[in-house]
Design a protein around this motif. Structure first.
Motif, PDB file in Angstrom:
ATOM      1  N   TYR A 167       0.832  -1.200   0.000  1.00  8.16           N
ATOM      2  CA  TYR A 167       0.000   0.000   0.000  1.00  8.16           C
ATOM      3  C   TYR A 167       0.870   1.256   0.000  1.00  8.16           C
ATOM      4  N   ALA A 168       0.395   2.262  -0.701  1.00  2.00           N
ATOM      5  CA  ALA A 168       0.891   3.622  -0.528  1.00  2.00           C
ATOM      6  C   ALA A 168      -0.114   4.327   0.368  1.00  2.00           C
TER       7      ALA A 168
ATOM      8  N   LEU B 207       4.656  -4.438   7.903  1.00  2.00           N
ATOM      9  CA  LEU B 207       5.892  -3.679   7.845  1.00  2.00           C
ATOM     10  C   LEU B 207       5.666  -2.315   7.219  1.00  2.00           C
ATOM     11  N   CYS B 208       6.127  -1.291   7.910  1.00  2.00           N
ATOM     12  CA  CYS B 208       6.037   0.088   7.412  1.00  2.00           C
ATOM     13  C   CYS B 208       7.426   0.722   7.535  1.00  2.00           C
TER      14      CYS B 208
ATOM     15  N   HIS C 104       3.818   7.039   3.282  1.00  2.00           N
ATOM     16  CA  HIS C 104       4.402   5.789   3.759  1.00  2.00           C
ATOM     17  C   HIS C 104       4.188   4.647   2.773  1.00  2.00           C
ATOM     18  N   THR C 105       5.108   3.682   2.823  1.00  2.00           N
ATOM     19  CA  THR C 105       4.903   2.396   2.166  1.00  2.00           C
ATOM     20  C   THR C 105       4.536   1.380   3.246  1.00  2.00           C
ATOM     21  N   LEU C 106       3.570   0.552   2.950  1.00  2.00           N
ATOM     22  CA  LEU C 106       3.058  -0.416   3.916  1.00  2.00           C
ATOM     23  C   LEU C 106       2.958  -1.775   3.239  1.00  2.00           C
ATOM     24  N   LYS C 107       3.444  -2.803   3.939  1.00  2.00           N
ATOM     25  CA  LYS C 107       3.374  -4.170   3.434  1.00  2.00           C
ATOM     26  C   LYS C 107       2.667  -5.034   4.467  1.00  2.00           C
TER      27      LYS C 107
END
Length: 527
Positions: free
Chosen positions: A322-323, A373-374, A388-391
């Motif tokens: 996710y962005a 994870l961010c 942020h990038t979010l996994k």
């Protein structure tokens, strides 16, 4: 086109790049061929959602490699190539369905204080486990970075430790056996089960006992370690070492066959018809299941082919990228916390159900176990200012009733279920906070990188049948293959998956010895 090098390397994952860097420093002219447009394999980073949002395509934490000679002794000079690691604090935050939570901090005593909220006995047990493992960790680390047959086995190392019989028994036990014996509170047990599962080995299976120690210990020592700028910072630094020593890296070039001259491998052929010859050796990081298809069956032998034919993939992952405009934020006493790493073990029962669900091919979307994870919390360079990038990582089977192609039909539903579970604990991640997404099912992970055979990003299962001197095949664990002149590295070889660099360094050790040199000479520059 035909071109000749000392060593041709098929594949540019981090292990093959590690090996090539040592070989190049030893004065060998190396060519690295990569099928994808970018190097790194599962240590890649890409703009998967929106421009400016740099996501780690697979691995994010580079924990195991922190204790390796590659970094600890800086054997390849990667620090001078700009490789820098971040060690976030807190390490990880785990909320539970009953409203409780447990946070691991870099300060071991602060972590013990978290455990003491649930049980003073568990806090003492955790402190004792960390102290016990600290005594044997250096010796086990040396085993990991020593090729099979070149030194002591892990069993031999454990047997000569103080309390050797206890360590041998723990090694044969399951992580759950160890955790159940050491801890009493269900929150603590669930936390330790979740932590021991982070190399994708089911914690209730025999032979995982040391993972109850090693994974918590590694995170306690190094945190959820991040390379600044994204996972790709590691392969990019390795590439600069290789090219600085005269090596060549070519992307977008898929190796399709091995070239043999009699009984010896002398090069590779590509899908586009090019031939690259190696005067000294060929090194492969192609998945072992695919490698055997690149030469006639008689070249491998019946025993080797049988063992490859019975190779098991193990646990596969399901990943949503996710962005976002916000990081995951969790309520705690006196405020909130926004960690780089978080997770949802749910309960002991839910953790222990993972293996049963996998075996049955079930998509278990109820209370999913997650790793979240961010990395932009610690490394804002990976996204535009304030973003942020979010996994969000779940764990689902590759094989489904009706075939793995069913993932194309159901993956969006599974992704929403995982996001819904995260929102249960982090309600601020509303639709307005999510700018874009990219979903990767186990089938998509295989499509992205053929080395992720059946969705396994660790090369394959690490159980007793595929570990130690049995990995990848009994009798062929020292990186030499049945075809003379051909060597194998990567996650299908000892000691297995994760970002450790150990298979690459070990393969280089064997190859240099066979070629009349040594790893020590390569490191010192005296080759």
């Amino acid at each position: 086109m035909t071109d000749t090098f000392d060593v041709v390397v098929a594949g540019a994952g981090h292990n093959s790049l590690v090996a090539a860097a040592y070989l190049a420093r030893a004065g060998l002219r190396c060519l690295v061929l990569e099928a994808r447009d970018d190097i790194g394999g599962d240590t890649g980073s890409e703009e998967l959602t929106l421009p400016g949002f740099l996501h780690d395509t697979c691995s994010t934490a580079h924990n195991l490699i922190q204790a390796s000679p590659i970094l600890a002794a800086d054997e390849l000079g990667l620090a001078a190539q700009g490789l820098e690691y971040l060690h976030p604090d807190p390490v990880v935050h785990l909320p539970f369905p009953d409203g409780a939570w447990l946070t691991m901090w870099r300060d071991e005593e602060r972590t013990c204080a978290e455990l003491a909220k649930f049980s003073q006995r568990d806090a003492r047990a955790y402190r004792a486990m960390m102290a016990d493992y600290r005594q044997i960790a250096p010796d086990l680390g040396r085993v990991r970075y020593t090729p099979v047959g070149y030194g002591e086995s892990s069993a031999a190392v454990l047997s000569r430790q103080p309390g050797g019989p206890r360590w041998l028994r723990r090694n044969a036990m399951s992580a759950w056996d160890v955790i159940r014996a050491e801890f009493e509170d269900e929150h603590t047990r669930a936390f330790m089960l979740w932590m021991s599962f982070m190399t994708m080995q089911l914690p209730d299976r025999s032979g995982t006992g040391l993972l109850a120690y090693s994974l918590a210990y590694g995170r306690q020592q190094h945190s959820w370690t991040l390379p600044r700028g994204g996972s790709a910072a590691l392969p990019q630094a390795l590439a600069r070492v290789i090219e600085g020593c005269g090596g060549v890296i070519v992307t977008g070039t898929r190796v399709s066959a091995l070239i043999t001259d009699g009984q010896r491998c002398t090069g590779v052929a590509t899908e586009s018809g090019e031939r690259y010859l190696a005067s000294k050796a060929v090194l492969s990081t192609i998945h072992i299941k695919h490698l055997v298809e690149m030469a006639p069956a008689r070249a491998w032998g019946e025993d080797f082919l049988y063992c490859v034919g019975t190779w098991q993939a193990g646990v596969s992952m399901f990943v949503s990228h996710y962005a976002t405009t916000e990081p995951p934020t969790f309520p705690v006493d006196g405020g909130s916390i926004s960690p780089v790493a978080s997770g949802t073990p749910q309960s002991v029962e839910r953790m222990l159900r993972l293996g049963r669900d996998f075996g049955a091919g079930l998509i278990a979307a109820d209370d999913p176990v997650l790793l979240v994870l961010c990395p932009t919390v610690a490394d804002p360079s990976r996204a535009p200012d304030g973003a942020h990038t979010l996994k969000v990582v779940g764990f689902q089977p590759y094989e489904l009733p009706g075939g793995p192609e069913r993932w194309d039909e159901v993956k969006e539903q599974v992704s929403l279920a995982n996001l819904g579970q995260l929102r249960r604990y982090s309600p601020g991640l509303t639709d307005d906070a999510i700018l874009a997404s990219s979903v990767r099912s186990p089938l998509d992970l295989e499509r992205m990188n053929e080395h992720n055979w059946h969705g396994s990003c660790h090369g394959g299962d690490g159980g007793p049948a595929q570990s130690g001197d049995l990995r990848p095949v009994p009798g062929w664990a020292s990186h030499r293959m049945p075809i003379e002149g051909l060597y194998q590295t990567g996650a299908t070889t000892y000691p297995g998956g994760s970002v450790s660099g150990a298979p690459g360094r070990n393969a280089a050790t064997v190859m240099l010895a066979d070629l009349g040199s040594s790893l020590a000479a390569a490191v010192s520059g005296s080759s």
